[in-house]
Write a protein that holds these residues in place. Sequence first.
Motif, PDB file in Angstrom:
ATOM      1  N   LYS A  74      14.090  12.783  26.763  1.00 40.25           N
ATOM      2  CA  LYS A  74      13.458  11.459  26.756  1.00 40.25           C
ATOM      3  C   LYS A  74      13.288  10.940  28.184  1.00 40.25           C
ATOM      4  O   LYS A  74      14.202  10.991  28.996  1.00 40.25           O
ATOM      5  CB  LYS A  74      14.280  10.469  25.937  1.00 40.25           C
TER       6      LYS A  74
ATOM      7  N   ASP B  76       8.262   6.392  22.313  1.00 40.21           N
ATOM      8  CA  ASP B  76       9.040   6.975  23.401  1.00 40.21           C
ATOM      9  C   ASP B  76       8.210   8.052  24.086  1.00 40.21           C
ATOM     10  O   ASP B  76       7.369   8.707  23.469  1.00 40.21           O
ATOM     11  CB  ASP B  76      10.336   7.615  22.877  1.00 40.21           C
TER      12      ASP B  76
ATOM     13  N   SER C   3      11.508   4.726  26.999  1.00 37.52           N
ATOM     14  CA  SER C   3      11.658   4.211  25.648  1.00 37.52           C
ATOM     15  C   SER C   3      11.290   2.740  25.640  1.00 37.52           C
ATOM     16  O   SER C   3      11.353   2.055  26.668  1.00 37.52           O
ATOM     17  CB  SER C   3      13.099   4.392  25.156  1.00 37.52           C
ATOM     18  N   CYS C   4      10.882   2.259  24.485  1.00 38.06           N
ATOM     19  CA  CYS C   4      10.573   0.842  24.357  1.00 38.06           C
ATOM     20  C   CYS C   4      11.271   0.284  23.130  1.00 38.06           C
ATOM     21  O   CYS C   4      11.601   1.024  22.201  1.00 38.06           O
ATOM     22  CB  CYS C   4       9.068   0.610  24.269  1.00 38.06           C
TER      23      CYS C   4
ATOM     24  N   THR D  57       8.151   1.896  17.173  1.00 35.66           N
ATOM     25  CA  THR D  57       8.760   2.247  18.455  1.00 35.66           C
ATOM     26  C   THR D  57       7.993   3.432  19.028  1.00 35.66           C
ATOM     27  O   THR D  57       7.434   4.238  18.285  1.00 35.66           O
ATOM     28  CB  THR D  57      10.245   2.633  18.314  1.00 35.66           C
TER      29      THR D  57
ATOM     30  N   VAL E  57      13.089  11.794  16.826  1.00 35.17           N
ATOM     31  CA  VAL E  57      12.733  10.400  16.568  1.00 35.17           C
ATOM     32  C   VAL E  57      13.110  10.056  15.131  1.00 35.17           C
ATOM     33  O   VAL E  57      13.181  10.930  14.263  1.00 35.17           O
ATOM     34  CB  VAL E  57      11.226  10.162  16.794  1.00 35.17           C
TER      35      VAL E  57
ATOM     36  N   TRP F 269       8.497  11.651  25.976  1.00 31.06           N
ATOM     37  CA  TRP F 269       9.382  12.810  26.092  1.00 31.06           C
ATOM     38  C   TRP F 269       8.720  13.873  26.948  1.00 31.06           C
ATOM     39  O   TRP F 269       7.491  13.955  27.020  1.00 31.06           O
ATOM     40  CB  TRP F 269       9.677  13.403  24.712  1.00 31.06           C
TER      41      TRP F 269
END
Length: 357
Positions: free
Chosen positions: A280, A269, A283-284, A267, A238, A271
């Motif tokens: 991953k 995510d 995700s946003c 942000t 990240v 995982w």
Amino acid sequence: MADLPTHTIVFEILTRLPAKHVGRSKSVCKQWYALLSTQDFVKIHCSRSVVSSNQRVLLIDDLTCSVRPIISNNNDYGPSSTVTFPFHHQNNDVSILSHLNGLLCVCLNHTYELLLWNPTTTAFKRLSTPDSHGFYINNHDAIGLYVDADDDYKVLHIKRRSGVLGVYVYSREVDSWRNIPFITRQEYLSPHFNWSAGTFCGGTLYFTVCECWIGGTNVVICFDVNSEQFKEISFPPVPSNGMVQGVLVNVKNVLHMFASTGMFEMTIDLWTLQGDYWIKVLSCPPIPPISLSLWCDITHYVTNGNWFVMTKLGKLFTIEMDMKPFECFYPVSWFRGLRVRCLCRPLFHQVFRLAFT
């Protein structure tokens, strides 16, 4: 009608009963008590508890403690039942540090004592000793609850104190603490690093270890519970241009992490760990600053492919894991969190899923 074999009754019928009924069944005979106490039974019972009709949370608020079922079809709480603390405590005194198969490791905040507690049977065990073992200091220590290959429930206590740095293991079987070596970088034991609670998954305890400034070191420390060896694996890749936080979750014995990063925009995510590498899952997009009133911690649990998320303020949210696009996926915490859709009013301070014998 021929009598059913004992193995069929125990593993095909009793594994489907609520935990309290299982506890009563232990008094039937010595054979049932032995079978119902095995790790195999506990694992099967817990796996069959992870269904939408059997989700419950333990709520601790000031002096009260209660269990509430989650009604999955409308994402709300059902009627509560009171849980009585079997030990003396003060107002807002009990902190849940770790849990496994319904057994809790808690801390009494006014005395710093560690306890093992089963809310269903009300049994508890104080872990403190006259030689200063079993005392927990918030923001300095880390705790992980696990079970080894011999079905012995144990507590890993990582102490970080001024002049006292060490790692200790408590065994419920022998009822004692012992010191073990910390074979990795000693600087991780310094107060500059923030340790998460341990997450038990696949015979290993995992801790996120994050340095307390922007651009600092972020790693995952793994503790093999059978060899009692530590090793370090990388954090998910990240960005490090802001504060970084990882929240570990065990989903069906597969380790996942919600990794968030950012400062003025966040942000987050999702995982999953495969071997020693992170893949991953979700995700946003970057999210603008969140108002102070929405900051919170979160706890996750999964049922039938959906993630239920409960905030520290007691709000329930849900994430449909197959839903796209990711506009449903928003942070509500400075370092970590999600906001999907508020489903009920605030209720609680601490939470975990009840699924135990």
